[in-house]
Design a protein around this motif. Structure first.
Motif, PDB file in Angstrom:
ATOM      1  N   LEU A   1      -3.975  25.341 -10.703  1.00  0.00           N
ATOM      2  CA  LEU A   1      -3.165  25.086 -11.890  1.00  0.00           C
ATOM      3  C   LEU A   1      -1.681  24.958 -11.561  1.00  0.00           C
ATOM      4  CD1 LEU A   1      -4.868  27.535 -14.407  1.00  0.00           C
ATOM      5  CD2 LEU A   1      -5.049  25.054 -14.379  1.00  0.00           C
ATOM      6  N   PHE A   2      -1.266  25.517 -10.432  1.00  0.00           N
ATOM      7  CA  PHE A   2       0.134  25.446 -10.031  1.00  0.00           C
ATOM      8  C   PHE A   2       0.445  24.178  -9.242  1.00  0.00           C
ATOM      9  CE2 PHE A   2      -0.908  29.907 -10.593  1.00  0.00           C
ATOM     10  CZ  PHE A   2       0.138  30.352 -11.391  1.00  0.00           C
ATOM     11  N   ASN A   3      -0.565  23.339  -9.031  1.00  0.00           N
ATOM     12  CA  ASN A   3      -0.367  22.065  -8.336  1.00  0.00           C
ATOM     13  C   ASN A   3      -0.363  20.951  -9.378  1.00  0.00           C
ATOM     14  OD1 ASN A   3      -0.312  19.844  -6.679  1.00  0.00           O
ATOM     15  ND2 ASN A   3      -1.972  20.527  -5.350  1.00  0.00           N
ATOM     16  N   ALA A   4       0.713  20.160  -9.364  1.00  0.00           N
ATOM     17  CA  ALA A   4       0.839  19.111 -10.381  1.00  0.00           C
ATOM     18  C   ALA A   4      -0.244  18.052 -10.252  1.00  0.00           C
ATOM     19  CB  ALA A   4       2.218  18.461 -10.271  1.00  0.00           C
ATOM     20  N   THR A   5      -0.748  17.828  -9.037  1.00  0.00           N
ATOM     21  CA  THR A   5      -1.760  16.789  -8.834  1.00  0.00           C
ATOM     22  C   THR A   5      -3.117  17.191  -9.395  1.00  0.00           C
ATOM     23  OG1 THR A   5      -0.602  16.095  -6.826  1.00  0.00           O
ATOM     24  CG2 THR A   5      -2.871  15.328  -7.109  1.00  0.00           C
ATOM     25  N   SER A   6      -3.486  18.441  -9.193  1.00  0.00           N
ATOM     26  CA  SER A   6      -4.819  18.897  -9.588  1.00  0.00           C
ATOM     27  C   SER A   6      -4.828  19.659 -10.904  1.00  0.00           C
ATOM     28  CB  SER A   6      -5.404  19.798  -8.494  1.00  0.00           C
ATOM     29  OG  SER A   6      -4.573  20.935  -8.282  1.00  0.00           O
ATOM     30  N   ARG A   7      -3.689  19.768 -11.585  1.00  0.00           N
ATOM     31  CA  ARG A   7      -3.646  20.577 -12.808  1.00  0.00           C
ATOM     32  C   ARG A   7      -4.505  19.972 -13.911  1.00  0.00           C
ATOM     33  NH1 ARG A   7       1.649  20.670 -13.664  1.00  0.00           N
ATOM     34  NH2 ARG A   7       1.900  22.504 -12.331  1.00  0.00           N
ATOM     35  N   ILE A   8      -4.379  18.679 -14.141  1.00  0.00           N
ATOM     36  CA  ILE A   8      -5.133  18.035 -15.221  1.00  0.00           C
ATOM     37  C   ILE A   8      -6.642  18.068 -14.954  1.00  0.00           C
ATOM     38  CG2 ILE A   8      -5.478  15.903 -16.492  1.00  0.00           C
ATOM     39  CD1 ILE A   8      -2.874  17.354 -17.108  1.00  0.00           C
ATOM     40  N   PRO A   9      -7.118  17.718 -13.739  1.00  0.00           N
ATOM     41  CA  PRO A   9      -8.566  17.828 -13.496  1.00  0.00           C
ATOM     42  C   PRO A   9      -9.104  19.245 -13.652  1.00  0.00           C
ATOM     43  CG  PRO A   9      -7.547  16.439 -11.837  1.00  0.00           C
ATOM     44  CD  PRO A   9      -6.440  17.042 -12.620  1.00  0.00           C
ATOM     45  N   VAL A  10      -8.308  20.239 -13.246  1.00  0.00           N
ATOM     46  CA  VAL A  10      -8.748  21.632 -13.403  1.00  0.00           C
ATOM     47  C   VAL A  10      -8.861  21.991 -14.875  1.00  0.00           C
ATOM     48  CG1 VAL A  10      -8.053  24.031 -13.040  1.00  0.00           C
ATOM     49  CG2 VAL A  10      -7.895  22.408 -11.171  1.00  0.00           C
ATOM     50  N   LEU A  11      -7.909  21.571 -15.670  1.00  0.00           N
ATOM     51  CA  LEU A  11      -7.973  21.831 -17.112  1.00  0.00           C
ATOM     52  C   LEU A  11      -9.166  21.128 -17.749  1.00  0.00           C
ATOM     53  CD1 LEU A  11      -4.185  21.610 -18.070  1.00  0.00           C
ATOM     54  CD2 LEU A  11      -5.589  23.661 -17.840  1.00  0.00           C
ATOM     55  N   ILE A  12      -9.456  19.916 -17.270  1.00  0.00           N
ATOM     56  CA  ILE A  12     -10.638  19.207 -17.780  1.00  0.00           C
ATOM     57  C   ILE A  12     -11.912  19.977 -17.439  1.00  0.00           C
ATOM     58  CG2 ILE A  12     -12.011  17.102 -17.556  1.00  0.00           C
ATOM     59  CD1 ILE A  12      -9.415  15.570 -17.122  1.00  0.00           C
TER      60      ILE A  12
ATOM     61  N   SER B   1     -10.378  12.091  -6.417  1.00  0.00           N
ATOM     62  CA  SER B   1      -9.227  12.982  -6.574  1.00  0.00           C
ATOM     63  C   SER B   1      -9.259  13.715  -7.916  1.00  0.00           C
ATOM     64  CB  SER B   1      -7.923  12.192  -6.449  1.00  0.00           C
ATOM     65  OG  SER B   1      -7.818  11.207  -7.462  1.00  0.00           O
ATOM     66  N   VAL B   2      -9.974  13.162  -8.875  1.00  0.00           N
ATOM     67  CA  VAL B   2     -10.153  13.821 -10.164  1.00  0.00           C
ATOM     68  C   VAL B   2     -11.459  14.592 -10.201  1.00  0.00           C
ATOM     69  CG1 VAL B   2     -10.351  13.441 -12.656  1.00  0.00           C
ATOM     70  CG2 VAL B   2      -8.797  12.039 -11.295  1.00  0.00           C
ATOM     71  N   LEU B   3     -12.494  14.048  -9.572  1.00  0.00           N
ATOM     72  CA  LEU B   3     -13.824  14.651  -9.642  1.00  0.00           C
ATOM     73  C   LEU B   3     -13.895  15.965  -8.877  1.00  0.00           C
ATOM     74  CD1 LEU B   3     -16.789  14.341 -10.527  1.00  0.00           C
ATOM     75  CD2 LEU B   3     -17.187  13.119  -8.381  1.00  0.00           C
ATOM     76  N   ILE B   4     -13.359  16.007  -7.662  1.00  0.00           N
ATOM     77  CA  ILE B   4     -13.489  17.195  -6.826  1.00  0.00           C
ATOM     78  C   ILE B   4     -12.809  18.417  -7.445  1.00  0.00           C
ATOM     79  CG2 ILE B   4     -12.886  18.183  -4.585  1.00  0.00           C
ATOM     80  CD1 ILE B   4     -13.382  15.455  -3.350  1.00  0.00           C
ATOM     81  N   PRO B   5     -11.542  18.345  -7.888  1.00  0.00           N
ATOM     82  CA  PRO B   5     -10.959  19.534  -8.540  1.00  0.00           C
ATOM     83  C   PRO B   5     -11.693  19.943  -9.811  1.00  0.00           C
ATOM     84  CG  PRO B   5      -9.235  17.989  -7.911  1.00  0.00           C
ATOM     85  CD  PRO B   5     -10.541  17.271  -7.752  1.00  0.00           C
ATOM     86  N   CYS B   6     -12.189  18.969 -10.556  1.00  0.00           N
ATOM     87  CA  CYS B   6     -12.893  19.283 -11.802  1.00  0.00           C
ATOM     88  C   CYS B   6     -14.186  20.043 -11.526  1.00  0.00           C
ATOM     89  CB  CYS B   6     -13.165  17.997 -12.568  1.00  0.00           C
ATOM     90  SG  CYS B   6     -14.005  18.225 -14.143  1.00  0.00           S
ATOM     91  N   LEU B   7     -14.991  19.521 -10.593  1.00  0.00           N
ATOM     92  CA  LEU B   7     -16.267  20.178 -10.281  1.00  0.00           C
ATOM     93  C   LEU B   7     -16.073  21.502  -9.558  1.00  0.00           C
ATOM     94  CD1 LEU B   7     -18.475  17.134  -9.182  1.00  0.00           C
ATOM     95  CD2 LEU B   7     -18.378  18.283 -11.393  1.00  0.00           C
ATOM     96  N   SER B   8     -15.081  21.566  -8.678  1.00  0.00           N
ATOM     97  CA  SER B   8     -14.853  22.827  -7.955  1.00  0.00           C
ATOM     98  C   SER B   8     -14.399  23.922  -8.907  1.00  0.00           C
ATOM     99  CB  SER B   8     -13.813  22.611  -6.859  1.00  0.00           C
ATOM    100  OG  SER B   8     -12.568  22.219  -7.404  1.00  0.00           O
ATOM    101  N   THR B   9     -13.638  23.552  -9.950  1.00  0.00           N
ATOM    102  CA  THR B   9     -13.235  24.555 -10.938  1.00  0.00           C
ATOM    103  C   THR B   9     -14.442  25.137 -11.659  1.00  0.00           C
ATOM    104  OG1 THR B   9     -11.129  23.422 -11.275  1.00  0.00           O
ATOM    105  CG2 THR B   9     -11.853  24.925 -13.004  1.00  0.00           C
TER     106      THR B   9
END
Length: 204
Positions: free
Chosen positions: A138-149, A81-89
């Motif tokens: 970035l507008f999703n609270a769940t994926s905001r932090i992984p995207v910023l990372i 749940s953290v890896l996928i948004p981070c890598l997709s960004t």
């Protein structure tokens, strides 16, 4: 109701099997493509040069495959749940940069020869889609932090690549010299990289 449950049960099983085959194809394609990307990056002196080695018997970049498999195994230690948004960004950011560069060069040098010329409207649409995939999470609270990372990892990666480039520019190991010499010899044998040979000369 039993018929409906049975129908959805078959559809669910078929979807799971199709998803498994899709993941298998994606994994196989990723291993084939990403290993060659690692090899090419190592040949460009961004990654360590030992990653550019190719097995003479199998004609396969074995060191790059070993690095890829080791990296993929490390993914198991990270929450998806953290890896996928981070890598997709990171992935969609590079897609956006690629489409932006294409638009830039289309206006900078419009008369340049292009073997494949994609309509500019298609490139703009793809740029908007890829950029939306970077911004909208970035507008999703769940994926905001992984995207910023993932966004923060881009300048860090560029800085590390720059340091590695400086290190390899001013220090050359015996293995680097051997690889450079073998690459130059193979280029001369194939007529590539030597400006004294034209296409007609190679044909003759």
């Amino acid at each position: 109701s039993s018929g409906i449950n049975a129908e959805y049960g078959i559809a669910e099983m078929a979807m799971c099997i199709g998803l498994l085959f899709s993941c298998l194809g994606a994994a196989s394609g990723g291993v084939l493509c990403v290993s060659r990307n690692i090899q090419s990056t190592a040949e460009g002196r961004i990654f360590p040069r030992w990653m550019s080695g190719v097995n003479k018997t199998l004609k396969t970049p074995v060191p790059a495959l070993m690095v890829l498999c080791a990296t993929m195994s490390l993914y198991l230690a990270v929450d998806t749940s953290v890896l996928i948004p981070c890598l997709s960004t990171v992935e969609w950011s590079f897609y956006s940069l690629t489409f932006s560069a294409l638009i830039y060069f289309r206006f900078k040098d419009p008369s340049a020869h292009r073997p494949v010329k994609v309509p500019l409207v298609v490139v703009v649409i793809l740029l908007l889609i890829s950029f939306s995939f970077v911004v909208l999470p970035l507008f999703n609270a769940t994926s905001r932090i992984p995207v910023l990372i993932g966004m923060c990892s881009l300048p860090i990666g560029c800085f590390l690549y720059f340091l590695m480039w400086l290190t390899q520019r001013y220090t050359s190991s015996p293995l680097d010299k051997k690889l450079n010499r073998s690459h130059s010899e193979s280029s001369l044998d194939s007529g590539i990289g030597n400006g004294d040979f034209s296409a007609n000369d190679r044909i003759k």
